[in-house]
Design a protein around this motif. Structure first.
Motif, PDB file in Angstrom:
ATOM      1  N   LEU A 143     101.767 -44.976 -29.204  1.00 52.18           N
ATOM      2  CA  LEU A 143     102.745 -46.183 -28.829  1.00 52.18           C
ATOM      3  C   LEU A 143     104.124 -46.006 -29.017  1.00 52.18           C
ATOM      4  CD1 LEU A 143      99.693 -48.925 -30.474  1.00 52.18           C
ATOM      5  CD2 LEU A 143     100.605 -48.498 -27.714  1.00 52.18           C
ATOM      6  N   LEU A 144     104.190 -45.099 -29.959  1.00 49.48           N
ATOM      7  CA  LEU A 144     106.325 -44.834 -30.178  1.00 49.48           C
ATOM      8  C   LEU A 144     106.468 -44.184 -28.699  1.00 49.48           C
ATOM      9  CD1 LEU A 144     106.108 -43.508 -33.755  1.00 49.48           C
ATOM     10  CD2 LEU A 144     107.033 -45.537 -32.823  1.00 49.48           C
ATOM     11  N   TRP A 145     104.987 -43.164 -28.242  1.00 50.06           N
ATOM     12  CA  TRP A 145     106.290 -42.069 -26.968  1.00 50.06           C
ATOM     13  C   TRP A 145     106.057 -43.286 -25.545  1.00 50.06           C
ATOM     14  CZ3 TRP A 145     107.972 -38.402 -24.882  1.00 50.06           C
ATOM     15  CH2 TRP A 145     107.740 -37.814 -23.795  1.00 50.06           C
ATOM     16  N   THR A 146     104.878 -44.450 -25.923  1.00 44.54           N
ATOM     17  CA  THR A 146     105.035 -45.353 -24.658  1.00 44.54           C
ATOM     18  C   THR A 146     105.653 -45.978 -24.571  1.00 44.54           C
ATOM     19  OG1 THR A 146     103.427 -46.334 -25.382  1.00 44.54           O
ATOM     20  CG2 THR A 146     102.429 -45.053 -24.109  1.00 44.54           C
ATOM     21  N   GLN A 147     107.043 -46.081 -25.892  1.00 46.71           N
ATOM     22  CA  GLN A 147     108.136 -47.559 -26.403  1.00 46.71           C
ATOM     23  C   GLN A 147     107.306 -49.329 -26.521  1.00 46.71           C
ATOM     24  OE1 GLN A 147     112.042 -46.481 -25.275  1.00 46.71           O
ATOM     25  NE2 GLN A 147     111.067 -44.417 -24.472  1.00 46.71           N
ATOM     26  N   SER A 148     105.719 -48.609 -26.411  1.00 47.91           N
ATOM     27  CA  SER A 148     104.967 -50.397 -27.374  1.00 47.91           C
ATOM     28  C   SER A 148     105.507 -50.290 -27.900  1.00 47.91           C
ATOM     29  CB  SER A 148     103.581 -50.283 -26.436  1.00 47.91           C
ATOM     30  OG  SER A 148     103.348 -49.697 -25.454  1.00 47.91           O
ATOM     31  N   LEU A 149     105.880 -49.179 -29.011  1.00 50.65           N
ATOM     32  CA  LEU A 149     106.639 -49.606 -30.169  1.00 50.65           C
ATOM     33  C   LEU A 149     107.778 -48.423 -30.552  1.00 50.65           C
ATOM     34  CD1 LEU A 149     103.216 -48.751 -32.743  1.00 50.65           C
ATOM     35  CD2 LEU A 149     104.935 -51.110 -32.873  1.00 50.65           C
ATOM     36  N   VAL A 150     108.821 -48.863 -31.029  1.00 48.91           N
ATOM     37  CA  VAL A 150     109.711 -48.485 -31.416  1.00 48.91           C
ATOM     38  C   VAL A 150     110.059 -48.257 -31.950  1.00 48.91           C
ATOM     39  CG1 VAL A 150     110.507 -48.781 -28.611  1.00 48.91           C
ATOM     40  CG2 VAL A 150     111.148 -50.715 -31.286  1.00 48.91           C
TER      41      VAL A 150
ATOM     42  N   LEU B 236     107.113 -36.956 -30.727  1.00 49.62           N
ATOM     43  CA  LEU B 236     105.841 -37.122 -30.034  1.00 49.62           C
ATOM     44  C   LEU B 236     105.940 -37.291 -28.851  1.00 49.62           C
ATOM     45  CD1 LEU B 236     108.662 -40.768 -30.716  1.00 49.62           C
ATOM     46  CD2 LEU B 236     106.278 -40.074 -31.381  1.00 49.62           C
ATOM     47  N   ALA B 237     106.186 -35.968 -27.858  1.00 47.95           N
ATOM     48  CA  ALA B 237     105.873 -35.577 -26.149  1.00 47.95           C
ATOM     49  C   ALA B 237     104.563 -35.036 -26.545  1.00 47.95           C
ATOM     50  CB  ALA B 237     106.316 -34.448 -25.933  1.00 47.95           C
ATOM     51  N   GLY B 238     103.863 -34.477 -27.520  1.00 47.17           N
ATOM     52  CA  GLY B 238     102.602 -34.053 -27.814  1.00 47.17           C
ATOM     53  C   GLY B 238     101.680 -35.321 -27.692  1.00 47.17           C
ATOM     54  N   TYR B 239     102.042 -36.424 -28.037  1.00 40.37           N
ATOM     55  CA  TYR B 239     100.665 -37.902 -27.576  1.00 40.37           C
ATOM     56  C   TYR B 239     100.979 -38.792 -26.412  1.00 40.37           C
ATOM     57  CZ  TYR B 239     100.705 -36.536 -33.171  1.00 40.37           C
ATOM     58  OH  TYR B 239     100.549 -36.401 -34.113  1.00 40.37           O
ATOM     59  N   ARG B 240     101.479 -38.005 -25.243  1.00 38.68           N
ATOM     60  CA  ARG B 240     101.574 -38.174 -24.389  1.00 38.68           C
ATOM     61  C   ARG B 240     100.517 -38.557 -23.315  1.00 38.68           C
ATOM     62  NH1 ARG B 240     103.829 -32.845 -24.114  1.00 38.68           N
ATOM     63  NH2 ARG B 240     102.712 -31.951 -21.656  1.00 38.68           N
ATOM     64  N   ARG B 241     100.144 -37.789 -23.703  1.00 41.82           N
ATOM     65  CA  ARG B 241      98.558 -37.260 -22.871  1.00 41.82           C
ATOM     66  C   ARG B 241      97.465 -39.266 -22.469  1.00 41.82           C
ATOM     67  NH1 ARG B 241     100.155 -32.638 -23.896  1.00 41.82           N
ATOM     68  NH2 ARG B 241     100.192 -30.651 -22.222  1.00 41.82           N
ATOM     69  N   ASP B 242      97.375 -40.311 -22.095  1.00 41.03           N
ATOM     70  CA  ASP B 242      96.815 -41.025 -22.997  1.00 41.03           C
ATOM     71  C   ASP B 242      95.404 -40.759 -22.743  1.00 41.03           C
ATOM     72  OD1 ASP B 242      96.555 -41.020 -19.992  1.00 41.03           O
ATOM     73  OD2 ASP B 242      97.612 -42.904 -18.950  1.00 41.03           O
ATOM     74  N   TRP B 243      94.998 -40.281 -21.892  1.00 40.06           N
ATOM     75  CA  TRP B 243      93.016 -40.202 -21.795  1.00 40.06           C
ATOM     76  C   TRP B 243      92.850 -39.955 -23.287  1.00 40.06           C
ATOM     77  CZ3 TRP B 243      96.482 -36.913 -19.370  1.00 40.06           C
ATOM     78  CH2 TRP B 243      96.877 -34.955 -19.802  1.00 40.06           C
ATOM     79  N   LEU B 244      93.597 -38.977 -24.300  1.00 41.05           N
ATOM     80  CA  LEU B 244      93.429 -38.746 -25.113  1.00 41.05           C
ATOM     81  C   LEU B 244      92.583 -39.438 -26.404  1.00 41.05           C
ATOM     82  CD1 LEU B 244      95.513 -35.498 -25.479  1.00 41.05           C
ATOM     83  CD2 LEU B 244      92.817 -35.537 -24.840  1.00 41.05           C
ATOM     84  N   PHE B 245      93.433 -40.887 -26.409  1.00 38.11           N
ATOM     85  CA  PHE B 245      93.505 -42.489 -27.947  1.00 38.11           C
ATOM     86  C   PHE B 245      92.614 -43.471 -26.964  1.00 38.11           C
ATOM     87  CE2 PHE B 245      97.675 -40.131 -26.836  1.00 38.11           C
ATOM     88  CZ  PHE B 245      98.058 -39.206 -28.345  1.00 38.11           C
ATOM     89  N   SER B 246      91.760 -43.376 -28.288  1.00 38.09           N
ATOM     90  CA  SER B 246      90.677 -44.468 -27.956  1.00 38.09           C
ATOM     91  C   SER B 246      91.777 -45.623 -27.342  1.00 38.09           C
ATOM     92  CB  SER B 246      89.786 -44.781 -29.251  1.00 38.09           C
ATOM     93  OG  SER B 246      89.540 -45.270 -29.227  1.00 38.09           O
ATOM     94  N   ALA B 247      90.776 -46.463 -26.174  1.00 35.31           N
ATOM     95  CA  ALA B 247      91.281 -47.704 -25.218  1.00 35.31           C
ATOM     96  C   ALA B 247      91.067 -48.974 -26.537  1.00 35.31           C
ATOM     97  CB  ALA B 247      90.725 -48.083 -24.282  1.00 35.31           C
ATOM     98  N   GLU B 248      90.350 -48.689 -27.428  1.00 32.06           N
ATOM     99  CA  GLU B 248      89.174 -49.602 -28.390  1.00 32.06           C
ATOM    100  C   GLU B 248      90.761 -49.363 -29.676  1.00 32.06           C
ATOM    101  OE1 GLU B 248      87.984 -47.835 -27.134  1.00 32.06           O
ATOM    102  OE2 GLU B 248      86.025 -49.132 -25.903  1.00 32.06           O
ATOM    103  N   VAL B 249      91.112 -49.166 -29.801  1.00 33.74           N
ATOM    104  CA  VAL B 249      92.049 -47.853 -31.281  1.00 33.74           C
ATOM    105  C   VAL B 249      93.531 -48.778 -30.601  1.00 33.74           C
ATOM    106  CG1 VAL B 249      93.268 -46.877 -32.352  1.00 33.74           C
ATOM    107  CG2 VAL B 249      90.485 -46.492 -32.065  1.00 33.74           C
TER     108      VAL B 249
END
Length: 238
Positions: free
Chosen positions: A214-221, A165-178
């Motif tokens: 979202l799993l990395w940020t723990q919005s989803l668990v 999941l750390a591979g998905y930690r950089r928030d600027w890589l993800f679409s805010a709309e998605v």
């Protein structure tokens, strides 16, 4: 028994401040330091040093072993951790008529009390010199109401999942709309394999990576005690 320890630290401008009273040195002062020592590379070196880009710090944090890197990953994943300082200070105390010195591996700043962390492989904890150092360090840290932690190897599946999941930690890589569309979707109780298809107008790889963020940020668990799979059930964090 309390320990009359002193603390030395390296300021961000390179200035070294030595032998301050540990019991009264403010946490904010210790949280704004440079690493007491920097890692070195040399031929035949037995440990692996490097730098890790921390989403918590939005900067690089050093580590001196793969196990320290593992602890960094767990700290970066922990939403309670608001700051990570590597090798934050040098503690000194006179014990058994000798000056003892110790540099903890990490200082973690949380919403509650600071946590001082030492990282050591499990098989080394029984060594008398290691146990002695960690014992007096614990007493010094806890004497001021802080927490002290000796951290060793974590469960393999949990580490595998957090490293992934750390591979998905950089928030600027993800679409805010998605991300916003996913937050509005009915994902509570939905298996991961089914959730990736919840936005039919979006490419599935984009949705999958956003869910991982979202799993990395723990919005989803979900259950991280076993290797992530399409059968893992998602829940929105409370």
């Amino acid at each position: 028994m309390d320990i009359a320890a002193t603390v030395s630290m390296r300021r961000r401008n390179g200035q070294v401040v030595e032998d301050r009273f540990w019991a009264t040195e403010p946490a904010r002062s210790l949280a704004s330091t440079m690493p007491w020592r920097t890692f070195r590379w040399h031929k035949g070196q037995k440990h692996y040093s490097g730098t890790y880009w921390s989403a918590t710090m939005r900067d690089h944090v050093i580590y001196e072993s793969r196990l320290e890197l593992t602890r960094l990953l767990f700290a970066d994943f922990d939403p309670a951790v608001r700051g990570i300082v590597a090798q934050p200070f040098l503690l000194k105390a006179v014990l058994e008529a000798k000056v003892r010195r110790h540099i903890p591996d990490y200082l973690l700043l949380t919403g509650q009390v600071p946590v001082v962390v030492d990282v050591k492989p499990l098989h080394e904890l029984s060594k008398p010199e290691v146990a002695f150092t960690f014992d007096w360090t614990r007493r010094a840290v806890e004497s001021r109401g802080w927490k002290y932690e000796v951290w060793s190897e974590p469960p393999a599946a949990e580490l595998e999942n957090i490293r992934f999941l750390a591979g998905y930690r950089r928030d600027w890589l993800f679409s805010a709309e998605v991300l916003e569309e996913l937050r509005e979707a009915e994902l509570d109780g939905v298996p991961l394999g089914q959730a990736v298809g919840c936005l039919p107008d979006r490419p599935e790889p984009q949705v999958r990576s956003a869910i991982h963020h979202l799993l990395w940020t723990q919005s989803l668990v979900t259950d991280l005690d076993r290797t992530l799979s399409p059968s893992h059930v998602l829940r929105w964090a409370a």
